[in-house]
Design a protein around this motif. Sequence first.
Motif, PDB file in Angstrom:
ATOM      1  N   ALA A   1     -10.404  23.850  42.934  1.00 45.58           N
ATOM      2  CA  ALA A   1     -11.079  22.704  42.315  1.00 45.58           C
ATOM      3  C   ALA A   1     -11.228  21.622  43.362  1.00 45.58           C
ATOM      4  O   ALA A   1     -10.503  21.591  44.358  1.00 45.58           O
ATOM      5  CB  ALA A   1     -10.285  22.179  41.120  1.00 45.58           C
ATOM      6  N   ARG A   2     -12.217  20.725  43.135  1.00 48.45           N
ATOM      7  CA  ARG A   2     -12.400  19.583  44.034  1.00 48.45           C
ATOM      8  C   ARG A   2     -12.768  18.385  43.168  1.00 48.45           C
ATOM      9  O   ARG A   2     -13.938  18.059  42.982  1.00 48.45           O
ATOM     10  CB  ARG A   2     -13.456  19.869  45.095  1.00 48.45           C
ATOM     11  CG  ARG A   2     -13.531  18.764  46.168  1.00 48.45           C
ATOM     12  CD  ARG A   2     -14.487  19.139  47.295  1.00 48.45           C
ATOM     13  NE  ARG A   2     -13.936  20.137  48.174  1.00 48.45           N
ATOM     14  CZ  ARG A   2     -13.440  19.872  49.395  1.00 48.45           C
ATOM     15  NH1 ARG A   2     -13.410  18.635  49.853  1.00 48.45           N
ATOM     16  NH2 ARG A   2     -12.971  20.850  50.147  1.00 48.45           N
ATOM     17  N   PRO A   3     -11.738  17.680  42.662  1.00 50.61           N
ATOM     18  CA  PRO A   3     -12.008  16.549  41.783  1.00 50.61           C
ATOM     19  C   PRO A   3     -12.650  15.368  42.489  1.00 50.61           C
ATOM     20  O   PRO A   3     -13.268  14.525  41.851  1.00 50.61           O
ATOM     21  CB  PRO A   3     -10.625  16.184  41.239  1.00 50.61           C
ATOM     22  CG  PRO A   3      -9.655  16.772  42.210  1.00 50.61           C
ATOM     23  CD  PRO A   3     -10.304  17.975  42.768  1.00 50.61           C
ATOM     24  N   ARG A   4     -12.528  15.314  43.807  1.00 50.52           N
ATOM     25  CA  ARG A   4     -13.185  14.272  44.602  1.00 50.52           C
ATOM     26  C   ARG A   4     -13.515  14.870  45.953  1.00 50.52           C
ATOM     27  O   ARG A   4     -12.869  15.829  46.382  1.00 50.52           O
ATOM     28  CB  ARG A   4     -12.250  13.051  44.748  1.00 50.52           C
ATOM     29  CG  ARG A   4     -12.977  11.789  45.211  1.00 50.52           C
ATOM     30  CD  ARG A   4     -12.042  10.587  45.187  1.00 50.52           C
ATOM     31  NE  ARG A   4     -11.057  10.669  46.258  1.00 50.52           N
ATOM     32  CZ  ARG A   4      -9.980   9.882  46.341  1.00 50.52           C
ATOM     33  NH1 ARG A   4      -9.736   8.990  45.396  1.00 50.52           N
ATOM     34  NH2 ARG A   4      -9.120  10.006  47.342  1.00 50.52           N
ATOM     35  N   GLY A   5     -14.483  14.326  46.630  1.00 53.46           N
ATOM     36  CA  GLY A   5     -14.957  14.913  47.879  1.00 53.46           C
ATOM     37  C   GLY A   5     -13.894  15.197  48.914  1.00 53.46           C
ATOM     38  O   GLY A   5     -13.970  16.182  49.636  1.00 53.46           O
ATOM     39  N   ASP A   6     -12.894  14.321  48.985  1.00 51.18           N
ATOM     40  CA  ASP A   6     -11.864  14.480  50.009  1.00 51.18           C
ATOM     41  C   ASP A   6     -10.553  15.038  49.456  1.00 51.18           C
ATOM     42  O   ASP A   6      -9.551  15.073  50.150  1.00 51.18           O
ATOM     43  CB  ASP A   6     -11.586  13.142  50.699  1.00 51.18           C
ATOM     44  CG  ASP A   6     -11.050  12.087  49.733  1.00 51.18           C
ATOM     45  OD1 ASP A   6     -11.198  12.258  48.506  1.00 51.18           O
ATOM     46  OD2 ASP A   6     -10.466  11.090  50.207  1.00 51.18           O
ATOM     47  N   ARG A   7     -10.545  15.498  48.177  1.00 49.16           N
ATOM     48  CA  ARG A   7      -9.302  15.949  47.551  1.00 49.16           C
ATOM     49  C   ARG A   7      -9.451  17.288  46.853  1.00 49.16           C
ATOM     50  O   ARG A   7      -9.624  17.367  45.640  1.00 49.16           O
ATOM     51  CB  ARG A   7      -8.803  14.897  46.541  1.00 49.16           C
ATOM     52  CG  ARG A   7      -8.343  13.583  47.123  1.00 49.16           C
ATOM     53  CD  ARG A   7      -7.257  13.734  48.170  1.00 49.16           C
ATOM     54  NE  ARG A   7      -6.025  14.286  47.665  1.00 49.16           N
ATOM     55  CZ  ARG A   7      -4.986  13.552  47.266  1.00 49.16           C
ATOM     56  NH1 ARG A   7      -5.043  12.236  47.287  1.00 49.16           N
ATOM     57  NH2 ARG A   7      -3.877  14.126  46.863  1.00 49.16           N
ATOM     58  N   PRO A   8      -9.376  18.379  47.599  1.00 44.48           N
ATOM     59  CA  PRO A   8      -9.376  19.695  46.959  1.00 44.48           C
ATOM     60  C   PRO A   8      -8.020  20.004  46.341  1.00 44.48           C
ATOM     61  O   PRO A   8      -6.998  19.449  46.759  1.00 44.48           O
ATOM     62  CB  PRO A   8      -9.673  20.651  48.117  1.00 44.48           C
ATOM     63  CG  PRO A   8      -9.104  19.945  49.315  1.00 44.48           C
ATOM     64  CD  PRO A   8      -9.336  18.477  49.068  1.00 44.48           C
ATOM     65  N   ILE A   9      -8.008  20.881  45.356  1.00 48.21           N
ATOM     66  CA  ILE A   9      -6.772  21.466  44.844  1.00 48.21           C
ATOM     67  C   ILE A   9      -6.796  22.904  45.291  1.00 48.21           C
ATOM     68  O   ILE A   9      -7.796  23.615  45.118  1.00 48.21           O
ATOM     69  CB  ILE A   9      -6.700  21.343  43.301  1.00 48.21           C
ATOM     70  CG1 ILE A   9      -6.611  19.877  42.902  1.00 48.21           C
ATOM     71  CG2 ILE A   9      -5.494  22.123  42.766  1.00 48.21           C
ATOM     72  CD1 ILE A   9      -6.634  19.631  41.399  1.00 48.21           C
ATOM     73  N   MET A  10      -5.702  23.353  45.918  1.00 48.38           N
ATOM     74  CA  MET A  10      -5.691  24.661  46.557  1.00 48.38           C
ATOM     75  C   MET A  10      -4.519  25.503  46.071  1.00 48.38           C
ATOM     76  O   MET A  10      -3.452  24.970  45.768  1.00 48.38           O
ATOM     77  CB  MET A  10      -5.664  24.493  48.078  1.00 48.38           C
ATOM     78  CG  MET A  10      -6.791  23.606  48.584  1.00 48.38           C
ATOM     79  SD  MET A  10      -6.826  23.431  50.380  1.00 48.38           S
ATOM     80  CE  MET A  10      -7.674  24.945  50.809  1.00 48.38           C
ATOM     81  N   ARG A  11      -4.739  26.810  46.023  1.00 48.90           N
ATOM     82  CA  ARG A  11      -3.703  27.730  45.553  1.00 48.90           C
ATOM     83  C   ARG A  11      -3.555  28.931  46.453  1.00 48.90           C
ATOM     84  O   ARG A  11      -4.480  29.346  47.130  1.00 48.90           O
ATOM     85  CB  ARG A  11      -4.021  28.228  44.142  1.00 48.90           C
ATOM     86  CG  ARG A  11      -3.753  27.220  43.052  1.00 48.90           C
ATOM     87  CD  ARG A  11      -4.040  27.816  41.691  1.00 48.90           C
ATOM     88  NE  ARG A  11      -3.708  26.871  40.625  1.00 48.90           N
ATOM     89  CZ  ARG A  11      -3.935  27.086  39.350  1.00 48.90           C
ATOM     90  NH1 ARG A  11      -4.481  28.232  38.963  1.00 48.90           N
ATOM     91  NH2 ARG A  11      -3.604  26.192  38.446  1.00 48.90           N
ATOM     92  N   ARG A  12      -2.354  29.498  46.380  1.00 46.57           N
ATOM     93  CA  ARG A  12      -2.086  30.759  47.060  1.00 46.57           C
ATOM     94  C   ARG A  12      -1.111  31.571  46.215  1.00 46.57           C
ATOM     95  O   ARG A  12      -0.102  31.036  45.737  1.00 46.57           O
ATOM     96  CB  ARG A  12      -1.475  30.501  48.447  1.00 46.57           C
ATOM     97  CG  ARG A  12      -1.000  31.750  49.131  1.00 46.57           C
ATOM     98  CD  ARG A  12      -0.397  31.464  50.486  1.00 46.57           C
ATOM     99  NE  ARG A  12       0.539  32.523  50.859  1.00 46.57           N
ATOM    100  CZ  ARG A  12       1.153  32.591  52.035  1.00 46.57           C
ATOM    101  NH1 ARG A  12       0.951  31.644  52.951  1.00 46.57           N
ATOM    102  NH2 ARG A  12       1.987  33.571  52.302  1.00 46.57           N
ATOM    103  N   LYS A  13      -1.395  32.853  46.019  1.00 45.09           N
ATOM    104  CA  LYS A  13      -0.430  33.731  45.365  1.00 45.09           C
ATOM    105  C   LYS A  13       0.685  34.013  46.355  1.00 45.09           C
ATOM    106  O   LYS A  13       0.417  34.381  47.503  1.00 45.09           O
ATOM    107  CB  LYS A  13      -1.112  35.027  44.921  1.00 45.09           C
ATOM    108  CG  LYS A  13      -2.029  34.854  43.732  1.00 45.09           C
ATOM    109  CD  LYS A  13      -2.524  36.175  43.202  1.00 45.09           C
ATOM    110  CE  LYS A  13      -3.393  35.969  41.968  1.00 45.09           C
ATOM    111  NZ  LYS A  13      -3.887  37.258  41.423  1.00 45.09           N
ATOM    112  N   VAL A  14       1.916  33.845  45.901  1.00 42.74           N
ATOM    113  CA  VAL A  14       3.054  34.067  46.796  1.00 42.74           C
ATOM    114  C   VAL A  14       3.815  35.318  46.428  1.00 42.74           C
ATOM    115  O   VAL A  14       4.730  35.739  47.152  1.00 42.74           O
ATOM    116  CB  VAL A  14       3.993  32.837  46.818  1.00 42.74           C
ATOM    117  CG1 VAL A  14       3.287  31.644  47.418  1.00 42.74           C
ATOM    118  CG2 VAL A  14       4.547  32.512  45.439  1.00 42.74           C
ATOM    119  N   LYS A  15       3.452  35.927  45.297  1.00 39.51           N
ATOM    120  CA  LYS A  15       4.070  37.195  44.882  1.00 39.51           C
ATOM    121  C   LYS A  15       2.994  38.184  44.507  1.00 39.51           C
ATOM    122  O   LYS A  15       1.960  37.808  43.989  1.00 39.51           O
ATOM    123  CB  LYS A  15       4.977  36.955  43.676  1.00 39.51           C
ATOM    124  CG  LYS A  15       6.396  36.650  44.055  1.00 39.51           C
ATOM    125  CD  LYS A  15       7.283  36.757  42.824  1.00 39.51           C
ATOM    126  CE  LYS A  15       8.735  36.635  43.230  1.00 39.51           C
ATOM    127  NZ  LYS A  15       9.624  36.737  42.063  1.00 39.51           N
TER     128      LYS A  15
END
Length: 199
Positions: free
Chosen positions: A185-199
Amino acid sequence: MNARSNRKASVSLTAKELSKKTWSDFEAVLGTNGGARGCWCMHWRLSIEEWTKGKGEGNKQAMKRLAQRKTPPGVVVYDGDDTPVAWCSLGPRSSFPRLERSPLLASVDDEPVCAIACVYVQKEHRDSGLLPAILEAVCDYAASAGYEIAEGYPVEPRDGKRAGADTAMTGIASAFLKAGFSEVARPRGDRPIMRRKVK
Protein backbone atom coordinates in the motif's frame (compact mmCIF):
# COMPACT_ATOMS: atom_id res chain seq x y z
CA MET A 1 29.47 2.26 -2.82
CA ASN A 2 32.76 2.48 -0.93
CA ALA A 3 34.82 -0.42 0.42
CA ARG A 4 33.38 0.04 3.90
CA SER A 5 29.85 -0.20 2.51
CA ASN A 6 30.72 -3.37 0.58
CA ARG A 7 32.18 -4.97 3.68
CA LYS A 8 29.29 -3.97 5.90
CA ALA A 9 26.58 -5.00 3.43
CA SER A 10 27.96 -8.56 3.37
CA VAL A 11 28.16 -8.94 7.17
CA SER A 12 25.78 -11.38 8.80
CA LEU A 13 24.06 -9.75 11.74
CA THR A 14 22.14 -11.24 14.65
CA ALA A 15 19.24 -9.93 16.71
CA LYS A 16 18.81 -10.40 20.45
CA GLU A 17 15.72 -9.54 22.46
CA LEU A 18 15.81 -6.39 24.57
CA SER A 19 16.07 -7.48 28.19
CA LYS A 20 17.98 -6.63 31.35
CA LYS A 21 20.93 -8.45 29.81
CA THR A 22 20.99 -6.37 26.60
CA TRP A 23 19.81 -3.06 28.09
CA SER A 24 23.26 -1.45 28.16
CA ASP A 25 23.69 -2.29 24.46
CA PHE A 26 20.32 -0.67 23.73
CA GLU A 27 21.55 2.46 25.54
CA ALA A 28 24.77 2.38 23.52
CA VAL A 29 22.82 2.30 20.25
CA LEU A 30 20.35 5.06 21.14
CA GLY A 31 22.96 7.33 22.77
CA THR A 32 22.48 9.90 25.49
CA ASN A 33 19.49 11.50 23.73
CA GLY A 34 17.61 8.21 23.53
CA GLY A 35 17.44 8.36 19.76
CA ALA A 36 15.70 11.46 18.48
CA ARG A 37 14.58 14.07 21.04
CA GLY A 38 14.44 11.86 24.12
CA CYS A 39 12.15 9.32 22.48
CA TRP A 40 13.68 6.08 23.78
CA CYS A 41 11.47 4.44 21.13
CA MET A 42 8.21 5.21 22.89
CA HIS A 43 6.79 7.28 19.98
CA TRP A 44 4.34 4.65 18.73
CA ARG A 45 3.51 3.31 22.20
CA LEU A 46 2.24 6.50 23.88
CA SER A 47 -0.11 9.35 23.08
CA ILE A 48 1.63 12.56 22.05
CA GLU A 49 0.77 14.05 25.46
CA GLU A 50 2.26 11.07 27.32
CA TRP A 51 5.31 11.03 25.07
CA THR A 52 5.97 14.75 25.53
CA LYS A 53 5.53 14.54 29.29
CA GLY A 54 7.96 11.61 29.50
CA LYS A 55 10.46 13.01 27.00
CA GLY A 56 13.93 11.94 28.09
CA GLU A 57 14.16 10.08 31.39
CA GLY A 58 10.45 9.29 31.65
CA ASN A 59 10.39 7.61 28.25
CA LYS A 60 13.61 5.77 29.07
CA GLN A 61 12.13 4.33 32.24
CA ALA A 62 8.94 3.37 30.39
CA MET A 63 10.99 1.39 27.87
CA LYS A 64 13.04 -0.17 30.66
CA ARG A 65 9.82 -1.50 32.21
CA LEU A 66 8.78 -2.97 28.85
CA ALA A 67 12.19 -4.66 28.57
CA GLN A 68 11.45 -6.57 31.77
CA ARG A 69 8.27 -8.17 30.43
CA LYS A 70 8.04 -11.66 28.97
CA THR A 71 7.32 -10.34 25.47
CA PRO A 72 10.21 -8.06 24.43
CA PRO A 73 9.50 -4.64 22.88
CA GLY A 74 12.15 -5.17 20.24
CA VAL A 75 15.63 -6.40 19.45
CA VAL A 76 19.18 -5.11 19.55
CA VAL A 77 21.08 -6.02 16.37
CA TYR A 78 24.72 -7.05 16.60
CA ASP A 79 27.67 -7.29 14.25
CA GLY A 80 29.35 -10.39 15.65
CA ASP A 81 28.61 -11.45 19.21
CA ASP A 82 29.12 -8.22 21.07
CA THR A 83 29.07 -5.14 18.84
CA PRO A 84 25.61 -3.52 18.95
CA VAL A 85 24.87 -1.62 15.74
CA ALA A 86 21.11 -1.06 15.70
CA TRP A 87 17.81 -1.25 17.51
CA CYS A 88 14.46 -2.36 16.11
CA SER A 89 11.14 -1.86 17.86
CA LEU A 90 8.78 -4.62 16.80
CA GLY A 91 5.75 -6.67 17.78
CA PRO A 92 2.08 -7.07 16.96
CA ARG A 93 0.50 -3.85 15.64
CA SER A 94 -1.61 -3.79 18.80
CA SER A 95 1.61 -3.12 20.75
CA PHE A 96 1.73 0.31 19.11
CA PRO A 97 -1.48 2.23 19.94
CA ARG A 98 -0.36 5.38 18.14
CA LEU A 99 0.38 3.38 15.00
CA GLU A 100 -3.05 1.76 15.26
CA ARG A 101 -4.67 5.20 15.47
CA SER A 102 -2.65 6.66 12.61
CA PRO A 103 -4.87 7.64 9.65
CA LEU A 104 -1.77 7.57 7.45
CA LEU A 105 -0.56 4.10 8.43
CA ALA A 106 -3.89 2.38 9.00
CA SER A 107 -4.06 -1.43 8.83
CA VAL A 108 -4.08 -2.77 5.29
CA ASP A 109 -6.10 -5.86 6.28
CA ASP A 110 -6.62 -8.24 9.19
CA GLU A 111 -3.44 -10.28 8.67
CA PRO A 112 -1.49 -10.73 11.92
CA VAL A 113 1.83 -9.01 11.26
CA CYS A 114 5.04 -8.31 13.10
CA ALA A 115 5.09 -4.52 12.89
CA ILE A 116 8.58 -3.08 12.45
CA ALA A 117 7.82 0.27 14.03
CA CYS A 118 11.31 1.73 14.33
CA VAL A 119 14.77 0.92 13.00
CA TYR A 120 17.50 2.98 14.61
CA VAL A 121 21.11 2.56 13.49
CA GLN A 122 23.85 3.62 15.89
CA LYS A 123 25.36 6.89 14.70
CA GLU A 124 28.82 5.54 13.88
CA HIS A 125 27.34 2.78 11.71
CA ARG A 126 25.15 4.95 9.50
CA ASP A 127 25.97 5.32 5.80
CA SER A 128 27.66 1.91 5.90
CA GLY A 129 25.10 -0.07 3.89
CA LEU A 130 23.94 -2.03 6.94
CA LEU A 131 20.19 -1.40 6.85
CA PRO A 132 19.21 -4.32 4.55
CA ALA A 133 21.29 -6.73 6.69
CA ILE A 134 19.69 -5.29 9.83
CA LEU A 135 16.26 -5.99 8.36
CA GLU A 136 17.35 -9.53 7.43
CA ALA A 137 18.36 -10.16 11.05
CA VAL A 138 15.06 -8.70 12.26
CA CYS A 139 13.09 -10.95 9.89
CA ASP A 140 15.04 -13.99 11.10
CA TYR A 141 14.11 -13.06 14.65
CA ALA A 142 10.44 -12.50 13.71
CA ALA A 143 10.30 -15.97 12.14
CA SER A 144 11.85 -17.55 15.24
CA ALA A 145 9.29 -15.72 17.39
CA GLY A 146 6.43 -17.31 15.44
CA TYR A 147 5.43 -14.51 13.08
CA GLU A 148 4.64 -15.26 9.45
CA ILE A 149 4.63 -11.72 8.04
CA ALA A 150 6.82 -8.72 8.82
CA GLU A 151 5.40 -5.29 7.99
CA GLY A 152 7.32 -2.03 7.73
CA TYR A 153 6.38 1.63 7.33
CA PRO A 154 9.47 3.20 5.77
CA VAL A 155 9.91 6.60 4.21
CA GLU A 156 10.93 7.14 0.61
CA PRO A 157 12.82 10.44 0.48
CA ARG A 158 11.89 12.53 -2.55
CA ASP A 159 14.12 14.36 -5.02
CA GLY A 160 17.29 12.80 -3.66
CA LYS A 161 16.80 14.45 -0.29
CA ARG A 162 18.23 12.79 2.80
CA ALA A 163 15.80 11.77 5.55
CA GLY A 164 16.63 13.09 9.01
CA ALA A 165 16.63 10.98 12.18
CA ASP A 166 13.06 12.00 13.01
CA THR A 167 11.61 10.98 9.65
CA ALA A 168 13.88 8.00 8.99
CA MET A 169 13.03 6.25 12.26
CA THR A 170 10.77 3.78 10.44
CA GLY A 171 13.48 2.92 7.91
CA ILE A 172 14.15 3.72 4.26
CA ALA A 173 12.07 2.08 1.52
CA SER A 174 15.03 1.13 -0.70
CA ALA A 175 16.59 -0.88 2.15
CA PHE A 176 13.33 -2.72 2.71
CA LEU A 177 13.24 -3.62 -0.99
CA LYS A 178 16.81 -4.94 -0.80
CA ALA A 179 15.78 -7.05 2.21
CA GLY A 180 12.99 -8.74 0.23
CA PHE A 181 10.00 -6.63 1.22
CA SER A 182 7.27 -5.72 -1.27
CA GLU A 183 4.99 -2.71 -1.28
CA VAL A 184 1.39 -3.54 -0.34
CA ALA A 185 0.00 0.00 0.00
CA ARG A 186 1.05 3.62 -0.44
CA PRO A 187 -1.14 5.92 1.65
CA ARG A 188 1.05 8.90 0.72
CA GLY A 189 3.65 9.46 -1.96
CA ASP A 190 6.60 9.15 0.38
CA ARG A 191 5.14 6.50 2.75
CA PRO A 192 4.77 2.97 1.42
CA ILE A 193 3.66 0.08 3.62
CA MET A 194 5.80 -2.96 2.91
CA ARG A 195 5.63 -6.65 3.78
CA ARG A 196 7.73 -9.75 3.67
CA LYS A 197 6.80 -13.35 4.46
CA VAL A 198 9.25 -14.62 7.04
CA LYS A 199 7.92 -18.18 7.27
